[in-house]
Structures are given as C-alpha cells and as structure tokens.
Write a protein that holds these residues in place. Structure first.
Motif, short mmCIF file in Angstrom:
data_model
loop_
_atom_site.label_atom_id
_atom_site.label_comp_id
_atom_site.label_asym_id
_atom_site.label_seq_id
_atom_site.Cartn_x
_atom_site.Cartn_y
_atom_site.Cartn_z
N TYR A 31 -19.11 2.36 5.81
CA TYR A 31 -19.81 2.10 6.79
C TYR A 31 -20.54 1.36 7.04
O TYR A 31 -20.63 0.60 8.19
N LEU A 32 -21.68 1.12 6.28
CA LEU A 32 -22.55 0.03 6.17
C LEU A 32 -22.23 -1.21 5.52
O LEU A 32 -23.28 -1.83 6.74
N GLU A 34 -19.81 -3.02 7.17
CA GLU A 34 -19.28 -2.61 8.38
C GLU A 34 -20.02 -2.72 9.40
O GLU A 34 -20.62 -3.67 10.38
N GLU A 35 -20.73 -1.86 9.82
CA GLU A 35 -22.14 -1.49 9.93
C GLU A 35 -23.17 -2.05 10.55
O GLU A 35 -23.78 -3.02 11.55
N ASN A 36 -23.87 -3.14 9.04
CA ASN A 36 -24.81 -3.53 8.72
C ASN A 36 -24.92 -4.00 7.07
O ASN A 36 -25.89 -3.40 6.53
N ASN A 40 -27.03 -2.14 3.49
CA ASN A 40 -26.21 -1.65 3.11
C ASN A 40 -26.77 -2.92 1.35
O ASN A 40 -27.03 -2.38 0.36
N GLU A 69 -30.59 5.79 12.91
CA GLU A 69 -30.00 5.86 13.71
C GLU A 69 -29.50 7.26 14.44
O GLU A 69 -29.20 7.07 15.25
N LYS A 73 -29.61 6.48 18.64
CA LYS A 73 -28.98 7.72 19.58
C LYS A 73 -29.42 8.29 20.38
O LYS A 73 -29.45 8.18 21.32
N GLU A 83 -22.13 10.58 10.12
CA GLU A 83 -21.25 9.74 9.85
C GLU A 83 -21.36 10.51 8.99
O GLU A 83 -19.94 10.80 8.04
#
Length: 83
Positions: A31-32, A34-36, A40, A69, A73, A83
């Motif tokens: 996930y990270l 891609e996200e950040n 990561n 996160e 949100k 997640e």
C-alpha cells in the motif's frame, strides 16, 4: 498539527491488524509503495538499521501511519477504513 487519534481509530485498526499481523504488514508495504513510497523507504531503512527486531519496528511504523491516516480522514470528514 497532527490529527487526534481516537479510541475508535485504534479499535478499528487493531481489530484488522491483529487478525494476521504478518499479512497485514505485507499489505501495508505494498500500500505504501503506491501511496507514499518515501515513507515506505524510510520505514524499511529504519527497520533495517536497528538493533531491535526489524519486523516489529516496521509494524509499529505502519500502525502509526495507518492511525494518523485514519484520524486525518476523520477530521476531513472522509470515511476511513483500516487498510
């Protein structure tokens, strides 16, 4: 200023994380990426350069990221899911 992490955030996150810690940690890595990716890379670097258990260090960092996160949100009025 960082968002406030509530007991609800922690409960939701921990319910998912502790079902299968190993699988959840791997999911967060992907996930990270891609996200950040910078975060990561920093987590992996810190985990690999410690005298402590690298997997435990990474788990703590990924848990913290997820909680922040979720809180961000929530403060923005967005739905959040572990997640």
């Amino acid at each position: 200023m960082l968002p406030i992490i509530t007991e609800e955030h922690a409960s939701l996150a921990f319910a998912e994380i502790f079902q299968d810690v190993h699988a959840w940690r791997k999911k967060m890595i992907h996930y990270l990426k891609e996200e950040n990716p910078e975060i990561n890379s920093a987590i992996i670097e810190a985990a690999n350069n410690t005298d402590l258990d690298p997997k435990a260090v990474a788990l703590g960092a990924y848990m913290t990221y997820l909680l922040l996160e979720m809180a961000a949100k929530d403060e923005a009025g967005m739905d959040f899911d572990a997640e």
